[in-house]
Design a protein around this motif. Structure first.
Motif, PDB file in Angstrom:
ATOM      1  N   PRO A 103      46.414  67.869  37.426  1.00  0.00           N
ATOM      2  CA  PRO A 103      45.774  67.903  36.105  1.00  0.00           C
ATOM      3  C   PRO A 103      46.790  68.581  34.975  1.00  0.00           C
ATOM      4  O   PRO A 103      46.660  68.220  33.851  1.00  0.00           O
ATOM      5  CB  PRO A 103      44.436  68.646  36.206  1.00  0.00           C
ATOM      6  N   ASN A 142      42.641  59.659  34.959  1.00  0.00           N
ATOM      7  CA  ASN A 142      42.297  60.641  33.836  1.00  0.00           C
ATOM      8  C   ASN A 142      42.692  62.020  34.498  1.00  0.00           C
ATOM      9  O   ASN A 142      42.787  62.158  35.730  1.00  0.00           O
ATOM     10  CB  ASN A 142      40.577  60.177  33.550  1.00  0.00           C
ATOM     11  N   TYR A 143      41.931  62.934  33.930  1.00  0.00           N
ATOM     12  CA  TYR A 143      42.201  64.305  33.876  1.00  0.00           C
ATOM     13  C   TYR A 143      41.671  64.801  35.365  1.00  0.00           C
ATOM     14  O   TYR A 143      42.401  65.775  35.730  1.00  0.00           O
ATOM     15  CB  TYR A 143      41.538  65.082  32.787  1.00  0.00           C
ATOM     16  N   SER A 144      40.449  64.298  35.834  1.00  0.00           N
ATOM     17  CA  SER A 144      39.991  64.611  36.885  1.00  0.00           C
ATOM     18  C   SER A 144      40.359  63.952  38.295  1.00  0.00           C
ATOM     19  O   SER A 144      40.059  64.335  39.326  1.00  0.00           O
ATOM     20  CB  SER A 144      38.583  64.699  36.914  1.00  0.00           C
ATOM     21  N   ASN A 145      41.015  62.890  37.792  1.00  0.00           N
ATOM     22  CA  ASN A 145      41.446  61.874  39.089  1.00  0.00           C
ATOM     23  C   ASN A 145      42.805  61.746  39.402  1.00  0.00           C
ATOM     24  O   ASN A 145      43.263  61.166  40.412  1.00  0.00           O
ATOM     25  CB  ASN A 145      40.965  60.594  38.899  1.00  0.00           C
ATOM     26  N   LYS A 157      46.243  64.388  40.971  1.00  0.00           N
ATOM     27  CA  LYS A 157      46.705  65.435  41.692  1.00  0.00           C
ATOM     28  C   LYS A 157      47.004  66.739  41.132  1.00  0.00           C
ATOM     29  O   LYS A 157      46.551  67.868  41.521  1.00  0.00           O
ATOM     30  CB  LYS A 157      47.609  65.076  42.880  1.00  0.00           C
ATOM     31  N   VAL A 183      41.451  63.563  29.099  1.00  0.00           N
ATOM     32  CA  VAL A 183      40.478  64.852  29.207  1.00  0.00           C
ATOM     33  C   VAL A 183      39.196  64.503  28.733  1.00  0.00           C
ATOM     34  O   VAL A 183      38.194  64.844  29.636  1.00  0.00           O
ATOM     35  CB  VAL A 183      41.139  65.961  28.329  1.00  0.00           C
ATOM     36  N   ALA A 213      37.069  62.795  31.544  1.00  0.00           N
ATOM     37  CA  ALA A 213      36.795  63.424  32.783  1.00  0.00           C
ATOM     38  C   ALA A 213      35.641  64.524  32.514  1.00  0.00           C
ATOM     39  O   ALA A 213      35.150  64.712  33.710  1.00  0.00           O
ATOM     40  CB  ALA A 213      38.062  63.960  33.286  1.00  0.00           C
ATOM     41  N   VAL A 214      35.394  65.114  31.409  1.00  0.00           N
ATOM     42  CA  VAL A 214      34.683  66.449  31.262  1.00  0.00           C
ATOM     43  C   VAL A 214      33.467  66.168  30.430  1.00  0.00           C
ATOM     44  O   VAL A 214      32.582  66.895  30.273  1.00  0.00           O
ATOM     45  CB  VAL A 214      35.320  67.466  30.490  1.00  0.00           C
ATOM     46  N   ARG A 231      30.083  63.690  29.308  1.00  0.00           N
ATOM     47  CA  ARG A 231      29.059  62.863  29.977  1.00  0.00           C
ATOM     48  C   ARG A 231      28.411  62.068  29.004  1.00  0.00           C
ATOM     49  O   ARG A 231      27.754  62.584  28.026  1.00  0.00           O
ATOM     50  CB  ARG A 231      28.051  63.449  30.871  1.00  0.00           C
ATOM     51  N   TYR A 257      48.354  66.669  32.186  1.00  0.00           N
ATOM     52  CA  TYR A 257      47.801  66.351  30.700  1.00  0.00           C
ATOM     53  C   TYR A 257      47.842  67.667  29.905  1.00  0.00           C
ATOM     54  O   TYR A 257      47.259  67.472  28.736  1.00  0.00           O
ATOM     55  CB  TYR A 257      46.308  65.825  31.138  1.00  0.00           C
ATOM     56  N   GLU A 258      48.362  68.931  30.508  1.00  0.00           N
ATOM     57  CA  GLU A 258      47.977  70.105  29.821  1.00  0.00           C
ATOM     58  C   GLU A 258      49.493  70.500  28.914  1.00  0.00           C
ATOM     59  O   GLU A 258      50.348  70.088  29.268  1.00  0.00           O
ATOM     60  CB  GLU A 258      47.797  71.126  30.742  1.00  0.00           C
TER      61      GLU A 258
END
Length: 326
Positions: free
Chosen positions: A310, A303-306, A308, A229, A232-233, A235, A313-314
């Motif tokens: 997400p 990862n969370y954004s990559n 299909k 997570v 992905a979120v 920066r 991971y929740e």
């Protein structure tokens, strides 16, 4: 040919496999072996604020007939503890070429800013702040505790030039929010997660005993989720994953989830320092088998954004999975 070279906290590492802060990294000879076996960096055994404070309070209690002795003892113990730590940093830096990350375990603001500056001057390449306060007070809010952590990070970052990472706890309500706050305070990385001393109960002797000190091989699952997570979120914040990494497959999972580095500890006590070499060779083999030239080629691939879905991971996925069992 595949290469293990990575960047972590702006430092050039020859491997994403680094050694976590532990008693093994208090020994210069062992750190030389860690370098020999291919560790990308080492995190030195922590300088503990709590230990210094407890020792000073104990000696002050012994000398309670002289109240002014308390401040003197605290200052004396603090000075000598920091001086010993600085000397350890200097010695290790003279003997190895890999990055040496100092670790400060603290729970309050103030003098730790000066400690960090002195440790930097001794040659540390980076500083890892290990922040946690056991929140047992009914009147202390989570906001107050987390604000204290952020203030400490901000103070240290303002007073040193080396990069600062923060070893955080999984016992936070908003891990992503907190990581963002740390980044805004100047932290360059987070370590997920701190593994605490845990008490247990001996029902035969009716007393409190320490739980096992070493991690188990399933304990990587919580760091895995949050590494996926956070990578992905957030920066501009490097991620080092730790706890429960007992084999190279687990290290690869965490890198696929987005970890810039993985920190080993318990496996080194169980299997010896030479296991670092196996981790590296296994990672290279995985890269060769899958056509990856560098660690960055596959870091965060899952990862969370990559992925299909997400939701994998929740938390709701727990109900979907176990709802099928009868």
């Amino acid at each position: 040919m595949a290469t293990l070279d990575v960047k972590y906290l702006g430092l050039e590492l020859k491997s994403p496999v680094i050694v976590s802060s532990c008693s093994l990294t208090a020994d210069a000879g062992k750190i030389e072996l860690m370098e020999k076996y291919g560790a990308g960096a080492v995190v030195l055994k922590s300088l503990f604020e709590e230990q210094i404070s407890n020792e000073a309070e104990f000696l002050s209690g012994v000398s309670d007939s002289y109240p002014e002795m308390g401040d003197y003892l605290h200052g004396y113990i603090r000075h000598n503890s920091v001086a010993d730590y600085k000397e350890k940093v200097r010695t290790i830096k003279e003997r190895v070429s890999i990055p040496v990350i100092a670790s400060i375990n603290c729970y309050s603001r103030g003098e730790w800013t000066a400690y960090a500056r002195e440790i930097e001057a001794a040659g540390a390449d980076a500083i890892e702040l290990n922040l946690y306060e056991m929140p047992t007070g009914r009147k202390t809010s989570p906001d107050e505790i987390e604000q204290g952590y952020c203030d400490t990070v901000r103070d240290v970052v303002k007073n040193v030039h080396v990069p600062v990472s923060v070893k955080i706890s999984s016992h936070l309500t908003g891990i992503v929010w907190f990581a963002d706050r740390l980044s805004s305070c100047g932290a360059k990385g987070v370590v997920v997660f701190n593994r605490f001393f845990s008490p247990d109960i001996d029902i035969d002797r009716l007393c409190i005993v320490p739980a096992p000190a070493l991690s188990g091989p399933d304990e990587y699952l919580i760091p895995l989720r949050w590494t996926a997570v956070l990578s992905a979120v957030t920066r501009g914040l490097d991620i080092s994953a730790t706890t429960g990494i007992h084999d190279s497959r687990t290290a690869l999972k965490l890198i696929l989830a987005g970890a810039d580095t993985v920190q080993l500890c318990s496996v080194l006590y169980k299997d010896g320092l030479e296991v670092i070499e196996k981790f590296n060779s296994d990672i290279i083999r995985f890269m060769d088998d899958n056509g990856f030239a560098s660690v960055n080629d596959f870091r965060g691939k899952l990862n969370y954004s990559n992925i299909k879905d997400p939701a994998m991971y929740e938390r709701v996925q727990f109900m979907k999975t176990f709802g099928e069992f009868r």
